[in-house]
Design a protein around this motif. Structure first.
Motif, short mmCIF file in Angstrom:
data_model
loop_
_atom_site.label_atom_id
_atom_site.label_comp_id
_atom_site.label_asym_id
_atom_site.label_seq_id
_atom_site.Cartn_x
_atom_site.Cartn_y
_atom_site.Cartn_z
N GLN A 3 0.85 -1.20 0.00
CA GLN A 3 0.00 0.00 0.00
C GLN A 3 0.88 1.25 0.00
N LEU A 4 0.42 2.25 -0.73
CA LEU A 4 1.07 3.56 -0.75
C LEU A 4 0.07 4.59 -0.24
N VAL A 5 0.49 5.37 0.73
CA VAL A 5 -0.39 6.38 1.31
C VAL A 5 0.28 7.73 1.24
N GLU A 6 -0.35 8.66 0.50
CA GLU A 6 0.18 10.01 0.36
C GLU A 6 -0.39 10.92 1.44
N SER A 7 0.36 11.96 1.74
CA SER A 7 -0.10 12.99 2.66
C SER A 7 0.63 14.28 2.33
N LEU A 20 5.06 16.87 0.08
CA LEU A 20 4.24 15.68 0.00
C LEU A 20 5.04 14.48 0.47
N SER A 21 4.36 13.54 1.10
CA SER A 21 4.98 12.30 1.53
C SER A 21 4.19 11.12 1.01
N CYS A 22 4.87 10.02 0.81
CA CYS A 22 4.23 8.78 0.37
C CYS A 22 4.89 7.64 1.13
N ALA A 23 4.13 7.01 1.99
CA ALA A 23 4.65 5.91 2.80
C ALA A 23 4.21 4.58 2.22
N ALA A 24 5.16 3.70 2.00
CA ALA A 24 4.87 2.37 1.48
C ALA A 24 4.88 1.36 2.63
N SER A 25 3.92 0.46 2.61
CA SER A 25 3.86 -0.56 3.65
C SER A 25 3.31 -1.85 3.07
N GLY A 26 3.56 -2.94 3.78
CA GLY A 26 3.06 -4.23 3.33
C GLY A 26 4.20 -5.21 3.11
N SER A 27 4.00 -6.10 2.14
CA SER A 27 4.95 -7.19 1.90
C SER A 27 6.11 -6.73 1.01
N ILE A 28 6.90 -5.83 1.55
CA ILE A 28 7.98 -5.22 0.78
C ILE A 28 9.31 -5.91 1.07
N PHE A 29 9.94 -6.41 0.01
CA PHE A 29 11.32 -6.87 0.11
C PHE A 29 12.25 -5.78 -0.41
N SER A 30 11.83 -5.17 -1.50
CA SER A 30 12.63 -4.09 -2.06
C SER A 30 11.73 -3.16 -2.87
N ILE A 31 12.20 -1.92 -3.02
CA ILE A 31 11.50 -0.94 -3.83
C ILE A 31 12.44 -0.46 -4.92
N ASN A 32 12.00 -0.48 -6.13
CA ASN A 32 12.81 -0.01 -7.25
C ASN A 32 12.53 1.47 -7.48
#
Length: 120
Positions: A3-7, A20-32
């Motif tokens: 999930q990506l949540v902006e604020s 602006l911020s965007c927080a990523a959460s969940g089943s993350i091993f890596s982000i490209n």
């Protein structure tokens, strides 16, 4: 699932700034790659800025020198510092990212968007 949540959006006067911020959460091993897009009423969604996993950045011509994209890999968070805002920057800003999940499959996600309105 990721999930990506902006604020950080809001109403600001011309010449003002937002972060602006965007927080990523969940089943993350890596982000490209991660990026910010925007969509104004009646217009297509457009790429504003993007940043690779190594920190390389690119910007839309219309925002160069005013917008700065950055990421905090330790926090899985993307940022967009917006300065010298213009009325034409008014849009819904979306976060986008892709990567590898901790269960071994690739993922790609969009946030729900955050409204930026520039008006006096």
């Amino acid at each position: 699932q990721v999930q990506l949540v902006e604020s950080g959006g809001g109403l600001v006067q011309p010449g003002g700034s937002l972060r602006l911020s965007c927080a990523a959460s969940g089943s993350i091993f890596s982000i490209n790659a991660m990026g910010w897009y925007r969509q104004a009423p009646g217009k297509q969604r457009e790429l504003v800025a993007a940043i690779s996993s190594g920190g390389s950045t690119n910007y839309a011509t219309s925002v160069k020198g005013r917008f700065t994209i950055s990421r905090d890999s330790a926090k899985n968070t993307l940022y967009l510092q917006i300065n010298s805002l213009k009325p034409e920057d008014t849009a819904v800003y979306y976060c986008n990212a892709d990567g590898m999940a901790d269960y071994g499959l690739g993922w790609g996600s969009w946030g729900q968007g955050t409204q930026v309105t520039v008006s006096s």
